[in-house]
Write an enzyme that holds these catalytic residues in place. Structure first.
Site, PDB file in Angstrom:
ATOM      1  N   THR A  12       5.391  28.167  10.592  1.00 42.35           N
ATOM      2  CA  THR A  12       5.983  28.328   9.267  1.00 42.35           C
ATOM      3  C   THR A  12       7.467  27.978   9.251  1.00 42.35           C
ATOM      4  O   THR A  12       8.149  28.111  10.278  1.00 42.35           O
ATOM      5  CB  THR A  12       5.803  29.800   8.810  1.00 42.35           C
ATOM      6  OG1 THR A  12       6.619  30.044   7.670  1.00 42.35           O
ATOM      7  CG2 THR A  12       6.225  30.791   9.895  1.00 42.35           C
ATOM      8  N   ASP A  13       7.960  27.596   8.092  1.00 48.02           N
ATOM      9  CA  ASP A  13       9.406  27.363   7.939  1.00 48.02           C
ATOM     10  C   ASP A  13      10.195  28.674   7.987  1.00 48.02           C
ATOM     11  O   ASP A  13      11.423  28.658   8.134  1.00 48.02           O
ATOM     12  CB  ASP A  13       9.713  26.607   6.633  1.00 48.02           C
ATOM     13  CG  ASP A  13       9.255  27.326   5.361  1.00 48.02           C
ATOM     14  OD1 ASP A  13       8.661  28.425   5.446  1.00 48.02           O
ATOM     15  OD2 ASP A  13       9.502  26.778   4.268  1.00 48.02           O
ATOM     16  N   GLU A  14       9.485  29.816   7.861  1.00 49.51           N
ATOM     17  CA  GLU A  14      10.191  31.098   7.807  1.00 49.51           C
ATOM     18  C   GLU A  14      10.892  31.437   9.121  1.00 49.51           C
ATOM     19  O   GLU A  14      11.779  32.288   9.151  1.00 49.51           O
ATOM     20  CB  GLU A  14       9.227  32.218   7.382  1.00 49.51           C
ATOM     21  CG  GLU A  14       8.596  31.909   6.033  1.00 49.51           C
ATOM     22  CD  GLU A  14       7.846  33.061   5.394  1.00 49.51           C
ATOM     23  OE1 GLU A  14       8.136  34.220   5.686  1.00 49.51           O
ATOM     24  OE2 GLU A  14       6.952  32.769   4.568  1.00 49.51           O
ATOM     25  N   TYR A  39       7.019  39.356  10.312  1.00 50.13           N
ATOM     26  CA  TYR A  39       6.104  38.206  10.311  1.00 50.13           C
ATOM     27  C   TYR A  39       6.768  36.977  10.922  1.00 50.13           C
ATOM     28  O   TYR A  39       6.251  36.369  11.865  1.00 50.13           O
ATOM     29  CB  TYR A  39       5.632  37.901   8.880  1.00 50.13           C
ATOM     30  CG  TYR A  39       5.022  36.518   8.734  1.00 50.13           C
ATOM     31  CD1 TYR A  39       3.822  36.196   9.355  1.00 50.13           C
ATOM     32  CD2 TYR A  39       5.667  35.510   7.995  1.00 50.13           C
ATOM     33  CE1 TYR A  39       3.267  34.917   9.247  1.00 50.13           C
ATOM     34  CE2 TYR A  39       5.123  34.242   7.876  1.00 50.13           C
ATOM     35  CZ  TYR A  39       3.923  33.947   8.504  1.00 50.13           C
ATOM     36  OH  TYR A  39       3.389  32.684   8.396  1.00 50.13           O
ATOM     37  N   LYS A  48       5.995  34.858  14.390  1.00 44.84           N
ATOM     38  CA  LYS A  48       5.669  33.425  14.429  1.00 44.84           C
ATOM     39  C   LYS A  48       6.678  32.682  15.308  1.00 44.84           C
ATOM     40  O   LYS A  48       6.310  31.758  16.042  1.00 44.84           O
ATOM     41  CB  LYS A  48       5.655  32.834  13.008  1.00 44.84           C
ATOM     42  CG  LYS A  48       4.527  33.313  12.125  1.00 44.84           C
ATOM     43  CD  LYS A  48       3.136  32.957  12.622  1.00 44.84           C
ATOM     44  CE  LYS A  48       2.818  31.490  12.506  1.00 44.84           C
ATOM     45  NZ  LYS A  48       1.390  31.213  12.868  1.00 44.84           N
TER      46      LYS A  48
END
Ligand code: NAD
Ligand code: TYD
Length: 370
Positions: free
Chosen positions: A137-139, A163, A167
């Site tokens: 993810t870009d997060e 989260y 990741k």
């Protein structure tokens, strides 16, 4: 160098993006098998894969990615040469309420998969072409200010939620298995996906379903947080390209060219609903609690609620590396994508109504009444 996958193990293939990818892959590739491996947590739904049993190239095994021995057995028994790894705990709000499952599945689980892949593909005497693709993810890059340039592959990691931290941990492990052991890996870090089979705790499906049900549309804080929206079908194309054309050890950012504040997404969905209700008497009868059933605007349901703790303000993606190296570009614009997604939820009411009876309902009612 191009890689030609033969048999795939797809973890998390009964979730939102995994389901779309399984269908994409089977439709696009004429040969090779697809084995879906999924624990069927609250977010996994075997109904998402309905109809695929008739395809002799598809099979499903229920199991946990933390079960390294089971994964090893499957890699060997099914002559798997490619893992596409979607399985994860994926909802930021849940990670804030209970991070433990995120650490277990996203970090420990990814590590178990890597160990199994290393053992079967590298440690066994018979070494063969292989690929471990990790969907991320870009997060992991944290939050941007309004004028910051978009995230690129060298942007330092700065995850802000349990989260995104989990990741980030999994991304680092994938990288380490490439650098240390020579496992052939690729990673894609993508923006917010939307489209069919999206579990209704996430913004877009939640808003559509709440409009139809006449329930409040919860906007966290001022609603001016910006996300880049990527249609899941474009994401599936990007993953296929990364698996087949990506260089081992490389990371590719995948974006949708659609930076939009949350409140605008909600207003667009409200406008789509108003349009549908104005034109469709059957819809008015089917969803009598929706404002549109009595000629009122869906936007009257908008309710500002307290903000998510640690809420990232803005995500944006620079996908030029994937464009240059893989030939990737998003094909769907946001207006068309939101329209077809809205239509999918109107056509597939049985799909989401079945979910409302499960753990989802109790959870949403507990956590969204702020
Ligand atoms: P999802 O929550 O819809 O699906 C996750 C799937 O993984 C479910 O089918 C679930 O049953 C399965 N799963 C969970 N724990 C498992 C375990 N221990 N063992 C085996 N299976 C397990 O998630 P999604 O939205 O489809 O996301 C898929 C991947 O893409 C995730 O890795 C997520 O981090 C990443 N991602 C998602 C988005 C997005 O917008 N949805 C954006 C960027 C990256
Ligand atoms: P979400 O779909 O949970 O994805 P993510 O947190 O991974 O970006 O949320 C998208 C954005 O919408 C995020 O900024 C949080 C916001 N949001 C709301 O304002 N209300 C909601 O009910 C939900 C679920 C999300």
């Amino acid at each position: 160098m191009n890689f030609e996958p033969n048999n795939l193990l797809i973890t998390g293939g009964a979730g939102f993006i995994g389901t779309n990818f399984v269908r994409h892959w089977l439709a696009r590739r004429g040969a090779g098998k697809v084995l879906v491996y999924d624990a069927l947590t609250y977010a996994g739904n075997i109904d998402n894969l309905a109809g695929l049993d008739a395809n002799s190239r598809y099979s499903f095994v229920r199991g946990d990615i933390c079960d390294e021995a089971k994964v090893r057995e499957l890699l060997t028994a099914h002559a798997i040469d490619t893992v596409v790894h979607f399985a994860a705990e994926s909802h930021v709000d849940r990670s804030i309420l209970g991070p433990d499952d995120f650490i277990r599945t996203n970090i420990v689980g990814t590590h178990a998969l890597l160990k199994a892949a290393k053992s079967v593909w590298l440690d066994a005497t018979l070494s063969r072409g292989h690929r471990f693709h990790h969907v991320s993810t870009d997060e992991v890059y944290g939050s941007l200010n309004p004028t910051d340039p978009p995230f690129h592959e060298a942007t330092p990691y700065a995850p802000n939620s349990p989260y995104s931290a989990s990741k980030a941990g999994s991304d680092h492990l994938v990288r380490a298995y490439h650098e240390t052991y020579g496992l052939n890996t690729t990673i894609t870090n993508c923006s917010n996906n939307y489209g069919p089979y999206h579990f209704p705790e996430k913004l877009i499906p939640l808003i559509i379903i709440n409009i139809l049900s006449g329930k409040p549309l919860p906007i966290y804080g001022d609603g001016l947080q910006v996300r880049d929206w990527l249609h899941v079908a474009d994401h599936c194309v990007a993953i296929e390209l990364a698996v087949t054309r990506g260089e081992s050890g490389e990371v590719y950012n995948v974006g949708g060219n659609s930076e939009t504040p949350n409140i605008e997404i909600v207003h667009r969905l409200c406008s789509l609903a108003d349009e549908h209700f104005a034109a469709d008497t059957i819809l008015r009868a089917t969803f009598p609690n929706s404002p549109g059933a009595t000629g009122r605007p869906a936007a009257e349901l908008i309710t500002h609620v307290s903000d998510r703790p640690g809420h990232d303000r803005r995500y944006a993606i620079d996908y030029r590396k994937a464009q240059l190296a893989l030939g990737y570009a998003p094909a769907r614009d946001l207006a068309a994508g939101l329209r077809t997604t809205f239509d999918w939820y109107l056509t597939n009411t049985g799909w989401w109504q079945a979910l409302l009876g499960r753990d989802y309902k109790a959870w949403v009612e507990k956590n969204y009444r702020r």
